[in-house]
Design a protein around this motif. Structure first.
Motif, PDB file in Angstrom:
ATOM      1  N   THR A   1      18.205  17.363 126.076  1.00  0.00           N
ATOM      2  CA  THR A   1      18.900  17.320 124.796  1.00  0.00           C
ATOM      3  C   THR A   1      19.467  15.998 124.585  1.00  0.00           C
ATOM      4  O   THR A   1      20.016  15.201 125.578  1.00  0.00           O
ATOM      5  CB  THR A   1      20.041  18.431 124.898  1.00  0.00           C
ATOM      6  OG1 THR A   1      20.497  18.676 126.415  1.00  0.00           O
ATOM      7  CG2 THR A   1      19.795  19.608 124.437  1.00  0.00           C
ATOM      8  N   THR A   2      19.900  15.750 123.333  1.00  0.00           N
ATOM      9  CA  THR A   2      20.654  14.543 122.915  1.00  0.00           C
ATOM     10  C   THR A   2      21.788  15.064 121.920  1.00  0.00           C
ATOM     11  O   THR A   2      21.577  16.195 121.197  1.00  0.00           O
ATOM     12  CB  THR A   2      19.916  13.630 122.153  1.00  0.00           C
ATOM     13  OG1 THR A   2      19.514  14.233 120.924  1.00  0.00           O
ATOM     14  CG2 THR A   2      18.913  13.062 123.107  1.00  0.00           C
ATOM     15  N   LYS A   3      22.805  14.638 121.960  1.00  0.00           N
ATOM     16  CA  LYS A   3      24.141  14.751 121.114  1.00  0.00           C
ATOM     17  C   LYS A   3      24.860  13.680 120.889  1.00  0.00           C
ATOM     18  O   LYS A   3      25.084  12.979 121.559  1.00  0.00           O
ATOM     19  CB  LYS A   3      24.967  15.947 121.883  1.00  0.00           C
ATOM     20  CG  LYS A   3      25.631  16.709 120.995  1.00  0.00           C
ATOM     21  CD  LYS A   3      26.544  17.779 121.914  1.00  0.00           C
ATOM     22  CE  LYS A   3      28.094  17.692 121.821  1.00  0.00           C
ATOM     23  NZ  LYS A   3      28.622  18.174 122.971  1.00  0.00           N
TER      24      LYS A   3
ATOM     25  N   ARG B   1      24.874  11.513 123.880  1.00  0.00           N
ATOM     26  CA  ARG B   1      24.844  11.817 125.192  1.00  0.00           C
ATOM     27  C   ARG B   1      23.398  12.374 125.259  1.00  0.00           C
ATOM     28  O   ARG B   1      22.821  12.977 124.555  1.00  0.00           O
ATOM     29  CB  ARG B   1      25.778  12.994 125.066  1.00  0.00           C
ATOM     30  CG  ARG B   1      27.204  12.623 125.160  1.00  0.00           C
ATOM     31  CD  ARG B   1      28.117  13.827 125.043  1.00  0.00           C
ATOM     32  NE  ARG B   1      27.908  14.668 126.194  1.00  0.00           N
ATOM     33  CZ  ARG B   1      28.495  14.601 127.196  1.00  0.00           C
ATOM     34  NH1 ARG B   1      29.585  13.881 127.424  1.00  0.00           N
ATOM     35  NH2 ARG B   1      28.183  15.456 128.255  1.00  0.00           N
ATOM     36  N   MET B   2      22.623  11.870 126.210  1.00  0.00           N
ATOM     37  CA  MET B   2      21.254  12.359 126.528  1.00  0.00           C
ATOM     38  C   MET B   2      21.254  13.318 127.857  1.00  0.00           C
ATOM     39  O   MET B   2      21.506  12.326 129.101  1.00  0.00           O
ATOM     40  CB  MET B   2      20.343  10.932 126.534  1.00  0.00           C
ATOM     41  CG  MET B   2      20.386  10.456 125.141  1.00  0.00           C
ATOM     42  SD  MET B   2      19.256   9.046 125.084  1.00  0.00           S
ATOM     43  CE  MET B   2      20.608   7.572 125.577  1.00  0.00           C
ATOM     44  N   SER B   3      21.071  14.406 127.800  1.00  0.00           N
ATOM     45  CA  SER B   3      21.060  15.042 129.102  1.00  0.00           C
ATOM     46  C   SER B   3      19.843  15.764 129.446  1.00  0.00           C
ATOM     47  O   SER B   3      18.843  16.072 128.715  1.00  0.00           O
ATOM     48  CB  SER B   3      21.808  16.343 128.739  1.00  0.00           C
ATOM     49  OG  SER B   3      23.157  16.191 128.262  1.00  0.00           O
ATOM     50  N   VAL B   4      19.481  15.753 130.989  1.00  0.00           N
ATOM     51  CA  VAL B   4      18.489  16.286 131.698  1.00  0.00           C
ATOM     52  C   VAL B   4      19.116  17.443 132.305  1.00  0.00           C
ATOM     53  O   VAL B   4      19.798  17.066 133.445  1.00  0.00           O
ATOM     54  CB  VAL B   4      17.599  15.414 132.498  1.00  0.00           C
ATOM     55  CG1 VAL B   4      16.440  16.212 133.124  1.00  0.00           C
ATOM     56  CG2 VAL B   4      17.202  14.179 131.612  1.00  0.00           C
ATOM     57  N   CYS B   5      18.583  18.854 132.133  1.00  0.00           N
ATOM     58  CA  CYS B   5      19.140  20.065 132.693  1.00  0.00           C
ATOM     59  C   CYS B   5      17.964  20.488 133.303  1.00  0.00           C
ATOM     60  O   CYS B   5      16.797  21.051 132.917  1.00  0.00           O
ATOM     61  CB  CYS B   5      19.640  21.013 131.840  1.00  0.00           C
ATOM     62  SG  CYS B   5      20.941  20.423 130.954  1.00  0.00           S
ATOM     63  N   ASP B   6      18.148  21.311 134.653  1.00  0.00           N
ATOM     64  CA  ASP B   6      17.330  21.748 135.382  1.00  0.00           C
ATOM     65  C   ASP B   6      18.079  23.375 135.954  1.00  0.00           C
ATOM     66  O   ASP B   6      19.458  23.340 135.738  1.00  0.00           O
ATOM     67  CB  ASP B   6      16.761  21.242 136.576  1.00  0.00           C
ATOM     68  CG  ASP B   6      17.789  20.896 137.601  1.00  0.00           C
ATOM     69  OD1 ASP B   6      18.334  21.848 138.273  1.00  0.00           O
ATOM     70  OD2 ASP B   6      18.059  19.858 137.858  1.00  0.00           O
TER      71      ASP B   6
ATOM     72  N   GLY C   1      22.197  25.291 138.420  1.00  0.00           N
ATOM     73  CA  GLY C   1      21.278  24.146 138.161  1.00  0.00           C
ATOM     74  C   GLY C   1      22.279  22.824 137.799  1.00  0.00           C
ATOM     75  O   GLY C   1      23.309  23.001 138.106  1.00  0.00           O
ATOM     76  N   SER C   2      21.678  21.784 137.486  1.00  0.00           N
ATOM     77  CA  SER C   2      22.059  20.503 137.576  1.00  0.00           C
ATOM     78  C   SER C   2      22.135  19.917 135.895  1.00  0.00           C
ATOM     79  O   SER C   2      20.818  20.002 135.343  1.00  0.00           O
ATOM     80  CB  SER C   2      21.886  19.566 138.322  1.00  0.00           C
ATOM     81  OG  SER C   2      21.611  20.261 139.507  1.00  0.00           O
ATOM     82  N   GLU C   3      23.075  19.122 135.515  1.00  0.00           N
ATOM     83  CA  GLU C   3      22.833  18.689 134.347  1.00  0.00           C
ATOM     84  C   GLU C   3      23.210  16.852 134.430  1.00  0.00           C
ATOM     85  O   GLU C   3      24.463  16.790 134.780  1.00  0.00           O
ATOM     86  CB  GLU C   3      23.599  19.312 133.285  1.00  0.00           C
ATOM     87  CG  GLU C   3      23.655  18.506 131.998  1.00  0.00           C
ATOM     88  CD  GLU C   3      24.430  19.154 130.756  1.00  0.00           C
ATOM     89  OE1 GLU C   3      25.287  20.171 131.149  1.00  0.00           O
ATOM     90  OE2 GLU C   3      24.434  18.768 129.669  1.00  0.00           O
ATOM     91  N   PHE C   4      22.311  16.049 134.375  1.00  0.00           N
ATOM     92  CA  PHE C   4      22.486  14.511 134.510  1.00  0.00           C
ATOM     93  C   PHE C   4      22.717  14.172 132.862  1.00  0.00           C
ATOM     94  O   PHE C   4      21.633  14.536 132.275  1.00  0.00           O
ATOM     95  CB  PHE C   4      21.580  13.878 135.210  1.00  0.00           C
ATOM     96  CG  PHE C   4      21.415  14.282 136.827  1.00  0.00           C
ATOM     97  CD1 PHE C   4      21.354  15.563 137.163  1.00  0.00           C
ATOM     98  CD2 PHE C   4      22.271  13.444 137.483  1.00  0.00           C
ATOM     99  CE1 PHE C   4      21.403  15.651 138.513  1.00  0.00           C
ATOM    100  CE2 PHE C   4      22.168  13.545 138.978  1.00  0.00           C
ATOM    101  CZ  PHE C   4      21.897  14.745 139.302  1.00  0.00           C
TER     102      PHE C   4
END
Ligand SMILES: Nc1ncnc2c1ncn2[C@@H]1O[C@H](COP(=O)(O)OP(=O)(O)OP(=O)(O)O)[C@@H](O)[C@H]1O
Ligand SMILES: [Mg+2]
Length: 341
Positions: free
Chosen positions: A252-254, A268-273, A331-334
């Motif tokens: 996602t981006t925001k 903000r650019m997020s990678v979630c698993d 899960g995690s969010e980077f």
């Protein structure tokens, strides 16, 4: 201890020192620190007063986790560059907060302890595959000499080990290149969504399921496209490797009008698993070189443990910051937060 006592203690220290209270305000700074920053930082909020993202990150982590944090910072004042080792220690007796000390490394050349640790880690990482390869060679010269089936199997394993050494050496070279460039501002004009979309496409082509929600207004920023590509590849690859097998990854981006810590507009650019998540005790150390939660699992998956260290350096070269949030069994969010101006 009250504020005046803290000031007296840090005045006596003989190296630049500051004290940041729990409410994020710098409540004391000695003269040496004031001369480093060329500004009386006492009374200011630390994230506004100290401009280096690495320093802000370390203080934030120390306030949050109450664990010692260290960072290497490059400080420029009046056209002079100084390199400092910044150390944050949490004090919870009397006035609670973080004691920050700065050690000037400019004249020390290479910081010997860090350098020694690094060389020891690299040697260890290289020795493991090297030992394996030597073992296979010995077996092939001896008992398995005439065994064709064993020959095939061993050659396959040797190829995997040598690929691992190759990856390690490329990551090390990449790390040293990025460190050397740290004070050079990137100069390509990069559309962040385009770049992110390219990385996403390359993973989709490898059958990774990715839900992309690129909702932010796309920004052209001064950046290094290859380096940012490397950051997002590592974040997505980590989500694949350490996330829940087969579950989709969300990117996602925001836009934010003002990032709370960088104090500038940012994307903000997020990678979630949705994987097993990360125990909070590991979070402050995750971006250290060679730090892995489960070294065995990471090595099995071909990891060198340098990906996040490289990502953090790259993001800090872009004046941004890396945020990691994780919940056990959820899960995690980077999130890479990059200033847009
Ligand atoms: N999404 C994630 N979920 C759970 N743990 C993670 C996640 N991302 C990273 N980690 C943990 O952080 C460690 C460091 O990650 P990093 O990317 O630096 O190294 P690596 O993936 O092991 O190796 P490399 O990136 O060099 O291939 C990993 O070994 C893993 O333990
Ligand atoms: Mg990785």
């Amino acid at each position: 201890m009250d504020q005046a006592q803290i000031k007296a203690w840090i005045d006596a220290l003989g190296i630049p020192a500051l004290f940041v209270a729990d409410d994020t305000r710098i409540i004391a700074a000695n003269d040496l620190a004031i001369s480093v920053y060329n500004l009386n930082v006492a009374g200011l909020i630390y994230s506004a007063a100290l401009r280096q993202p690495a320093a802000i990150e370390a203080i934030h982590a120390c306030l949050e986790y109450h664990k010692i944090q260290t960072a290497r910072i490059h400080h420029t004042e009046n056209c002079t560059d100084t390199v400092f080792d910044l150390r944050c220690a949490y004090i919870d007796k009397g006035l609670r907060g973080v004691l920050i000390t700065l050690k000037d490394l400019t004249d020390e050349g290479k910081n010997t302890q860090l350098h020694r640790d690094f060389v020891a880690n690299v040697s260890h990482e290289l020795r493991t595959p090297l030992t394996a390869i030597s073992g296979f060679i010995e077996t092939l010269q001896g008992s398995a000499k005439k065994d064709e089936e064993a020959l095939d199997r061993f050659l396959g394993m040797m190829a995997r080990q040598s690929a691992r050494m190759d990856r390690l050496v490329s990551d090390l070279l990449s790390l040293s290149r990025i460190e050397a460039q740290e004070r050079q501002r990137p100069s390509d004009t990069v559309y962040l969504h385009d770049l992110l979309a390219t990385v996403i496409e390359s993973y989709k082509a490898q059958d990774v399921e990715i839900i992309s929600q690129l909702n932010a207004h796309d920004h052209a920023v001064q950046a290094d496209a290859d380096q940012l590509h490397q950051v997002f590849s590592n974040l997505i690859e980590n989500a694949v490797k350490y996330g829940q097998a087969g579950a989709p990854i969300t990117v996602t981006t925001k836009n934010v009008a003002c990032d709370a810590r960088l104090r500038v507009p940012a994307i903000r650019m997020s990678v979630c698993d949705t994987g097993a998540g990360i125990d909070p005790i590991h979070l402050p150390r995750l971006t250290e070189r060679f730090y892995r939660i489960d070294g065995h699992r990471s090595r099995e998956k071909g990891g060198t443990g340098l990906g996040l260290a490289i990502a953090k350096h790259i993001i800090s070269r872009h004046r941004g910051r890396l945020e990691i949030k994780s919940k056990i069994s959820q899960g995690s969010e980077f999130t890479a937060i990059i200033p847009t101006r």
